[in-house]
Scaffold this active site. Structure first.
Site, mmCIF file in Angstrom:
data_model
loop_
_atom_site.group_PDB
_atom_site.id
_atom_site.type_symbol
_atom_site.label_atom_id
_atom_site.label_comp_id
_atom_site.label_asym_id
_atom_site.label_seq_id
_atom_site.Cartn_x
_atom_site.Cartn_y
_atom_site.Cartn_z
ATOM 1 N N GLU A 160 0.722 -1.144 0.090
ATOM 2 C CA GLU A 160 0.152 0.190 -0.019
ATOM 3 C C GLU A 160 1.107 1.056 -0.037
ATOM 4 O O GLU A 160 0.640 2.277 -0.662
ATOM 5 C CB GLU A 160 -0.884 -0.270 1.151
ATOM 6 C CG GLU A 160 -1.919 -1.170 1.306
ATOM 7 C CD GLU A 160 -3.057 -0.978 2.406
ATOM 8 O OE1 GLU A 160 -2.846 -0.230 3.176
ATOM 9 O OE2 GLU A 160 -3.952 -2.070 2.160
ATOM 10 N N SER A 227 2.468 -19.846 -4.316
ATOM 11 C CA SER A 227 2.551 -21.367 -4.093
ATOM 12 C C SER A 227 1.715 -22.087 -5.045
ATOM 13 O O SER A 227 0.771 -21.213 -5.803
ATOM 14 C CB SER A 227 1.651 -21.656 -2.648
ATOM 15 O OG SER A 227 2.640 -21.101 -1.722
ATOM 16 N N ASP A 300 -6.047 -8.329 0.384
ATOM 17 C CA ASP A 300 -6.150 -7.032 0.877
ATOM 18 C C ASP A 300 -6.798 -7.225 2.634
ATOM 19 O O ASP A 300 -7.884 -6.729 2.587
ATOM 20 C CB ASP A 300 -7.000 -6.012 -0.120
ATOM 21 C CG ASP A 300 -6.805 -4.629 0.537
ATOM 22 O OD1 ASP A 300 -5.993 -4.368 1.300
ATOM 23 O OD2 ASP A 300 -7.546 -3.743 -0.172
ATOM 24 N N ASP A 303 -4.958 -2.812 6.363
ATOM 25 C CA ASP A 303 -4.925 -1.316 5.967
ATOM 26 C C ASP A 303 -4.173 -0.424 6.321
ATOM 27 O O ASP A 303 -3.702 -0.456 7.768
ATOM 28 C CB ASP A 303 -6.464 -0.733 5.814
ATOM 29 C CG ASP A 303 -7.305 -0.922 4.609
ATOM 30 O OD1 ASP A 303 -6.650 -1.407 3.668
ATOM 31 O OD2 ASP A 303 -8.608 -1.142 4.958
#
Length: 743
Positions: A160, A227, A300, A303
């Site tokens: 981010e 992976s 995600d 944050d």
């Protein structure tokens, strides 16, 4: 390590090293087995256990000196010890027969085994002798602590930072071209939410402006994962029963993060697979009924927020106004005898990572809300069908994964697990403003709403970090950053080439090093060249080192030349390193968007030719790079040399099924060290182990790891295991009998 008979408070247990890579534990009860697993893990990996504990608690400086101080400060800011304490309290207070109560008892037994090994060990690990210290006894809380650490490591919050910074330097068109992902079906996946006209949403534009403003206030100037998991149904196998193949990718470190364990109790526990020392149980493996493998989904699930702070009054500005910060005084004891004192801060919506003036950067991740969860995978070890498999993952709150599955009943599938935040507005991976209500979390995606796939009609399920419309379209938002489909496409291609599969064909697929992107790219790039090239008849097999290295450098130089008029050198290098789909996007820019990047429409031919000439010149004096297994101790240089295992690079890249990568991720960057004398980047990221499971009556399991079970640090102790790894040799066993024949 010889066979050891132990008497535990939970019954008798036998611990033995079946071969250089497998620990076997047999006991009269499940708790006795976990006692034995802790005992064996400590006898084989005491240094690793204590090192992980010190990383998590921010106490590395006590044994390694001032060089570890920055790491300690960062870890103290995270406050993992407090989260571990909360998780332990929740499990300790649960009903003893509940899954949380059972987990607590299993961890108690495991930690008791570790401490019994500490009592029995006459000679400490070499690392402890070199650093002149003795590890302290382990506490139950330490297992919860290491679970928090492993969860946090598998994260993408650093992305981010880079993404926000990079996005601020690009037009919306450039941003979309540079950070698009190609899905498995071939369609582009935009990096940020767009409206129907293909434009950024107003909320996204606002978040980007806010994020850039926050970085300016803070004075701030990528991790990656990978992976594979493959499940093939009986309709495509010789036996008529499924086969599962798994190879988690991680940093090449010595000792490795995996310890192969076989656990068997008189109470019915029977499971074999990978154990991460520190917490009891098996992460990737199989029991009598089913097999499973785990793959990161680039979620995600964290944050970064920026906001105004007032440390004098210990408060931060949020959507609810100014709220209190919790202050934690920290004292770090250094090996020199000096101490470093500072204050860490946090509140319900994040931990303060850094501050500048009146502004702070906060990191939020799900453990701050829910530090508890299933960390031992006990119910997974005992699953016996698709329903119990899915139910066993429902209590896993930590790092989001895609879990591949196959069972003796003929079922195969994929299931997402872990906590994924629900956001009021899907903004994308940007630094967010604490005072904006649109940026706040609205709880978590319900487990039943997470993507899954059950008995797909094509007869196989493949996941390799790629975006798949069949899995993700129309579902909850999970990520803005996926790997290109190269590995998944190659696996599918190889599956389709063979009518009926067995362990031998799956083994060949796991070891495959053909780059399907290279085949696509060469058909486009070669016509631009006016000179002959050894790449003309190259089919993408990266085991042909000279051609593979020339192609890699060609793509690197092409990216550099395409982007140099817009991005500075550092940003270009970071982009090429951290963005998985970099090479795919370069072809798109070359074909369709040259003018957006400051080039003439007809410049493609010259750019391709110049990039090739640069790559050719660079390869003429290049030596074959090495694959390295770095040890944590890196000073002095002569000792680092003794502790580093290595062998010549033999092919593979981030887009081949057998993936190898140079050190560009969070984990392995820290292993290399800033003063490494290596002139060219070694390969220090790739498969950590490989597992094959036949779900037929034969029940054969094949596996290989790239470091031995015993964490002997010196490079010559790694040599036999690395030789087997290079040759692709697996150990083989049935679910009832160990076979020591190489396959």
């Amino acid at each position: 390590m010889k066979t050891t008979q132990l008497n535990s408070p939970w019954g008798d247990v036998r611990v033995m090293l079946e071969n250089p890579q497998q620990l076997t534990v047999q006991g009269s009860s499940d708790k006795a087995v976990f006692f034995g697993q802790g005992y064996g893990a400590a006898r084989l990996r005491l240094w690793q256990l204590d090192l992980s504990r010190r990383v998590a608690t921010g106490t590395l400086s006590e044994i390694m000196g001032n060089g570890a101080l920055r790491t300690d400060i960062f870890q103290r800011r995270l406050g993992l010890a407090s989260l571990a304490q909360q998780a332990e309290s929740i499990d300790a207070g649960a009903e003893p027969s509940s899954w949380q109560g059972q987990q607590y008892q299993h961890i108690q037994a495991y930690v008791a085994g570790i401490n019994q090994a500490l009592v029995d060990m006459k000679l400490l690990p070499v690392e402890c002798l070199l650093l002149r210290y003795r590890p302290a006894s382990f506490q139950v809380r330490d297992a919860y602590l290491l679970a928090q650490l492993k969860y946090f490591i598998n994260s993408a919050w650093q992305y981010e930072l880079f993404h926000t910074r990079l996005s601020g330097r690009l037009t919306p068109q450039q941003h979309k071209q540079l950070l698009t992902t190609v899905g498995q079906e071939g369609n582009p996946i935009p990096p940020l939410p767009l409206n129907e006209a293909g434009e950024r949403l107003a909320e996204v534009e606002e978040a980007l402006r806010d994020g850039l403003l926050g970085m300016q206030h803070l004075g701030l100037a990528s991790p990656d994962t990978g992976s594979n998991v493959i499940a093939i149904s009986g309709q495509r196998t010789v036996s008529g029963k499924p086969i599962l193949a798994a190879d988690p990718h991680m940093g090449h470190v010595n000792p490795g993060y995996n310890l192969m364990c076989k656990l068997e109790s008189d109470e019915g526990l029977y499971v074999i697979g990978s154990h991460f020392p520190g917490v009891p149980g098996i992460i990737v493996g199989r029991n009598h009924h089913a097999a499973w493998g785990m793959v990161g989904i680039m979620a995600d699930n964290q944050d970064l927020f920026w906001g105004k702070i007032n440390l004098a009054e210990e408060k931060v500005e949020t959507t609810e106004g100014w709220v209190p910060l919790k202050r934690e005084k920290q004292t770090i004891q250094c090996k020199s005898g000096k101490t470093h004192e500072f204050t860490a801060y946090g509140f319900s919506q994040g931990r303060l990572l850094s501050e500048k003036g009146d502004y702070g950067l906060f990191l939020r991740w799900p453990s701050l809300d829910h530090p508890d969860g299933d960390i031992s995978f006990y119910s997974l070890a005992k699953c016996h069908n698709w329903q119990t498999f899915r139910a066993s993952l429902a209590h896993v709150h930590n790092s989001p994964m895609m879990v591949g599955y196959a069972d003796i009943h003929g079922d195969i599938g994929l299931q997402t697990m872990g906590f994924i935040p629900k956001r009021k507005t899907e903004i994308g991976s940007l630094i967010l403003n604490l005072t904006n209500p649109d940026h706040q979390w609205q709880g978590y995606v319900p487990y039943e709403d997470l993507p899954f796939q059950y008995n797909p009609p094509e007869g196989y399920a493949v996941y390799a970090n790629q975006y798949s419309e069949a899995l993700f379209s129309g579902k909850c938002a999970l990520s803005n950053r996926w790997h290109p489909p190269s590995r998944a496409l190659r696996v599918s291609e190889l599956i389709e080439q063979t009518h009926q599969h067995d362990l031998n064909t799956l083994q060949a697929i796991q070891d495959d090093k053909v780059d399907v992107f290279a085949r696509t790219a060469l058909a486009i790039l070669l016509p631009y060249l006016s000179v002959s090239t050894p790449l003309s008849d190259w089919n993408g097999d990266t085991r042909k080192i000279e051609q593979a290295q020339l192609f890699e450098r060609w793509m690197q130089h092409l990216a550099d030349k395409l982007l140099r008029k817009v991005l500075k050198r550092g940003s270009r290098a970071l982009y090429s390193d951290f963005w998985p789909g970099c090479r795919w996007n370069m072809l798109t820019i070359l074909h369709h968007h040259l003018t957006d990047w400051g080039h003439e429409k007809n410049a493609a031919s010259q750019l391709v030719q110049d990039a090739y000439n640069s790559a050719l010149a660079a390869t003429q004096h290049a030596t074959v790079p090495e694959v390295e297994f770095q040890h944590t101790i890196k000073h002095p240089a002569w000792l680092r040399k003794l502790l580093t295992g290595r062998y010549p690079y033999q092919g593979g890249n981030r887009e081949t099924v057998h993936a190898t990568r140079q050190h560009t991720d969070f984990l392995t960057q820290s292993q290399i060290g800033s003063d490494s004398p290596v002139k060219s980047k070694p390969y220090t990221f790739g498969p950590g182990f490989k597992l094959l499971c036949d779900l037929s009556d034969r029940g054969e399991v094949r596996y290989m790891m790239n470091t031995p079970a015993k964490g002997g640090p010196f490079f010559w102790l790694l040599t036999p295991t690395l030789w087997r790894w290079q040759q692709g040799l697996r150990w083989s066993m049935s679910m009832s009998d160990m076979k020591k024949n190489d396959k």
